[in-house]
Design an enzyme around this catalytic site. Sequence first.
Site, short mmCIF file in Angstrom:
data_model
loop_
_atom_site.label_atom_id
_atom_site.label_comp_id
_atom_site.label_asym_id
_atom_site.label_seq_id
_atom_site.Cartn_x
_atom_site.Cartn_y
_atom_site.Cartn_z
N ASP A 7 0.86 -1.19 0.00
CA ASP A 7 0.00 0.00 0.00
C ASP A 7 0.89 1.24 0.00
OD1 ASP A 7 -2.42 1.54 0.19
OD2 ASP A 7 -1.97 1.89 2.30
N SER A 8 0.28 2.38 -0.33
CA SER A 8 1.02 3.63 -0.29
C SER A 8 1.45 3.97 1.14
CB SER A 8 0.14 4.76 -0.82
OG SER A 8 -1.05 4.82 -0.05
N CYS A 70 -4.08 -1.46 -2.26
CA CYS A 70 -4.25 -0.02 -2.45
C CYS A 70 -5.13 0.15 -3.68
CB CYS A 70 -2.87 0.60 -2.68
SG CYS A 70 -2.92 2.34 -3.11
N GLU A 154 -3.38 9.21 7.91
CA GLU A 154 -1.94 8.96 8.09
C GLU A 154 -1.34 9.91 9.14
OE1 GLU A 154 0.66 7.02 6.34
OE2 GLU A 154 -0.86 5.73 5.42
N CYS A 186 -11.05 2.52 -0.46
CA CYS A 186 -9.69 2.92 -0.11
C CYS A 186 -9.37 2.15 1.17
CB CYS A 186 -9.62 4.42 0.14
SG CYS A 186 -8.03 4.94 0.83
N HIS A 188 -7.47 2.65 3.53
CA HIS A 188 -7.34 3.45 4.76
C HIS A 188 -8.68 3.64 5.48
CE1 HIS A 188 -3.40 4.65 3.19
NE2 HIS A 188 -3.15 5.23 4.34
N1 DGL Z 1 -4.90 3.01 0.77
C1 DGL Z 1 -4.82 3.66 -0.51
C2 DGL Z 1 -6.01 3.28 -1.36
O1 DGL Z 1 -6.63 2.26 -1.09
C3 DGL Z 1 -4.60 5.14 -0.26
C4 DGL Z 1 -4.12 5.88 -1.45
C5 DGL Z 1 -3.37 7.14 -1.16
O2 DGL Z 1 -2.21 7.01 -0.80
O3 DGL Z 1 -3.90 8.22 -1.39
O4 DGL Z 1 -6.34 3.92 -2.33
#
Ligand code: DGL
Length: 258
Positions: A7-8, A70, A154, A186, A188
């Site tokens: 993931d990011s 992600c 975050e 997402c 997150h």
């Molecule tokens: N968890 C990522 C997603 O599912 C977040 C993306 C981001 O870094 O903006 O899209």
Amino acid sequence: MKIGVFDSGLGGLTILKQLLKSLPKYDYVYYGDNARVPYGNRSPQVIYGFTKEAVDLLVNKNCSLIILACNTATATSLRKIQQDYLPNKYPGIRVLGVIRPIVELAAERGGRRIGVIGTKSTVATNAFVSELRKMTPNSIVFQQACPLLVPYIEDSMRNQKILDLLLKEYLDPLKKAKIDSLILGCTHYEIIKEIISAKLGKDVVLYSEGEAVAIKLRDYLLRHPEIENSLGKDAKVEYNFSDPDSDYKRLIKLFLDA
Ligand code: DGL
């Protein structure tokens, strides 16, 4: 060989958590590119470049099966990774995304007015709209980009007032559209699922990706015994972050406990 989860930042931990619950015997390597999060406000070309680097890193750590945990990477880059990058560079490696599993789950459970929330880049690709159209053609889909939620999450989620304002801005249009279900598009967002649910009311069903990805990965491994047999089964988990000096250790626990 291991299962890589990318993931990011921290959001993919919500997927890893479900994988550890449902498929605990395998070896996992998590990679969060927290030095460059968020991805969701960047161009598809940049995200594709970052995603290729993540695949390289996880392949170098002996992962033969990689989950792009992600949505932003899945929506912008999964097809190109599968069709262009892997065949040339890593023909034996498999990379899977998170969008198809959650769409299949939502289609099976039958929402009629389906909301999708995600990052700006995910929404811009229309990946959810086109997948939902294929799998549940009679549903109406309402998308909403939520560009400030990932930075908020975050950044340790300390200010409830800011979150209330953001959710009002992002959820009001979906409430007006009278959605009956909502896909958390997402990884997150899982961590604020209860708060989102409270704002939408109990009649709106929320779909989370962790559960869907775990169910579909189990099926995938049953259908691909050659991959399943190659996977290490010592129940080891390794965490890697591109900014290892950040506050990530405390947050890992928060995400895995969520
Ligand atoms: N968890 C990522 C997603 O599912 C977040 C993306 C981001 O870094 O903006 O899209």
